[in-house]
Scaffold this active site. Structure first.
Site, short mmCIF file in Angstrom:
data_model
loop_
_atom_site.label_atom_id
_atom_site.label_comp_id
_atom_site.label_asym_id
_atom_site.label_seq_id
_atom_site.Cartn_x
_atom_site.Cartn_y
_atom_site.Cartn_z
N LYS A 184 4.30 18.46 -4.40
CA LYS A 184 5.64 18.04 -4.82
C LYS A 184 5.56 16.86 -5.81
CE LYS A 184 6.98 21.40 -2.39
NZ LYS A 184 7.37 21.57 -1.02
C1 PLP Z 1 7.64 22.63 0.07
C2 PLP Z 1 8.99 23.14 0.45
C3 PLP Z 1 9.49 22.98 1.74
C4 PLP Z 1 8.67 22.46 2.87
O1 PLP Z 1 8.14 21.21 2.63
P1 PLP Z 1 7.03 20.64 3.64
O2 PLP Z 1 7.07 19.17 3.42
O3 PLP Z 1 5.72 21.26 3.20
O4 PLP Z 1 7.41 21.04 5.00
C5 PLP Z 1 10.77 23.39 2.00
N1 PLP Z 1 11.53 23.94 1.05
C6 PLP Z 1 11.08 24.13 -0.21
C7 PLP Z 1 11.99 24.71 -1.22
C8 PLP Z 1 9.78 23.74 -0.52
O5 PLP Z 1 9.31 23.97 -1.75
#
Ligand code: PLP
Length: 372
Positions: A184
């Site tokens: 992210k």
């Molecule tokens: C990465 C992601 C998640 C989950 O995030 P985590 O921190 O890995 O649990 C949820 N929704 C979307 C759209 C994502 O890209």
């Protein structure tokens, strides 16, 4: 040949590594002062008096947000058919039913015209996803939510630092959940955060993430409900603190790189470009659509050939109703045809802050070479 270019890579500097080493030396490595400092820094960044609480992942945060919003057995939650599976999984995990709504081909966000018709007497909440960092139409979304008395749990996993009409995502609205997974825009290794307007809900998140524990004024513990175990560590929080300081710089570089992709790819008819958005787009990912049957190859073949040329791509994501569990639940992937098409055709090109402008040109040259 130049080094392999992955589709993403976190930027962790030596100062952050040294700061993490100091956390280890402090002896305080689980949830402690660094978690508090990270929450305070996030609250200062988001502003508007929002209450920020961190946890081990956005997935954990989304699940507790639904619980705090009162979503459970027999309820329906509206969610886009194009997202990471976690968006729908958390709805199923609290016993509710995901209702998939189709997306726009270019923004890859919820098609707001389709949201109202999907509302029934059982609808409790809407979970929009700010796809790839492009905010959804927040005015339309919150109009619908308030007219129908619905909670909104924003899946802002892609959208830390994104702005809608100049306002940071998370600084307004209902419950907003960010992810700090390494892919992210900023990371705490694993991690997530919820922004809430109501301090009582923020306190509930503290309980949900740690066994349902509440301390009385004398400091003795009580358990209010069977909570989860999703508290962030101080080691992770220290990583997050350093990343947050660099976030606006990261996102500015992402915006520049996206601009380079648009310059290079404009007029290249083998790919469908995403909506450009404005300067509030945080460009978590840059994704093009490719008609693979027309190109005479499958996506895995394309991925393999690009990898041989030193370039990594990602696939984000297959449409959720096309996944095995959801098909077994009776969902028809073709009921949300735009998401189904994006799921088949999407390719995530390399985009991360340490990339150079030349890397973008390298990707473009290989695409032009492989596609007709
Ligand atoms: C990465 C992601 C998640 C989950 O995030 P985590 O921190 O890995 O649990 C949820 N929704 C979307 C759209 C994502 O890209």
């Amino acid at each position: 040949m130049s080094a392999f270019l992955p589709f993403t890579r976190p930027s962790i500097d030596e100062a952050s590594i040294a700061a993490v080493a100091d956390v280890f030396r402090s002896g305080q490595i689980a949830s402690g002062p660094k978690v508090q400092a990270f929450e305070a820094a996030l609250a200062a960044y988001i502003g508007s008096g929002r209450h920020l609480r961190v946890m081990t992942s956005a997935t954990a945060g989304l699940e507790m947000a639904l619980e705090v919003a009162g979503v459970g057995e027999g309820d329906e939650v509206i969610v886009p058919a194009m997202s990471f599976a976690a968006s729908a999984n958390v709805i199923a995990r609290v016993g509710a039913k995901p209702v998939f709504v189709d997306i726009d081909l270019y923004t890859r966000n919820l098609n707001m015209d389709l949201v109202r018709p999907a509302i029934t007497s059982r609808t409790r909440a809407i979970m929009p996803v700010h796809f790839a960092g492009l905010p959804v139409d927040m005015d339309a979304l919150y109009d619908i939510a308030s007219q129908h008395g619905l909670r909104v749990v924003e899946d802002a996993a892609h959208a830390i630092g994104s702005r809608y009409q100049g306002k940071l995502i998370g600084s307004f609205g209902d419950l907003v959940v960010f992810s700090f997974h390494p892919n992210k825009n900023m990371t705490s290794i694993e991690g997530g955060a919820i922004a809430a307007a109501d301090p009582r809900e923020a306190q509930l998140f503290e309980q949900y993430r740690f066994h349902g524990i509440q301390r009385n004024p004398e400091g003795e513990i009580d358990v209010m409900f069977p909570g989860a175990k999703s508290n962030l560590t101080d080691v992770a929080a220290q990583v997050g603190l350093d990343q947050l300081r660099r976030l606006d710089g990261f996102n500015a570089r992402r915006l520049e790189l996206a601009g380079r992709y648009f310059e290079a790819l404009e007029g290249f008819s083998s790919v469908v470009l995403p909506a450009r958005g404005d300067a509030g787009h945080s460009w978590h990912m840059f994704q093009v659509l490719i008609d693979f049957p027309k190109q005479g190859m499958t996506r895995p073949e394309f991925q393999k050939r690009l990898a041989e040329r030193g370039i990594g791509i990602g696939v984000h994501y297959p449409s959720i109703p096309s996944l095995r569990y959801y098909r077994d639940q009776g969902y028809d992937p073709q009921a949300t045809p735009v998401a189904a098409r994006v799921g088949r055709e999407t390719v995530t090109l390399p985009l991360f802050p340490a990339m150079t402008d030349d890397d973008v040109l390298r990707v473009y040259r290989e695409l032009r070479d492989l596609l007709h």
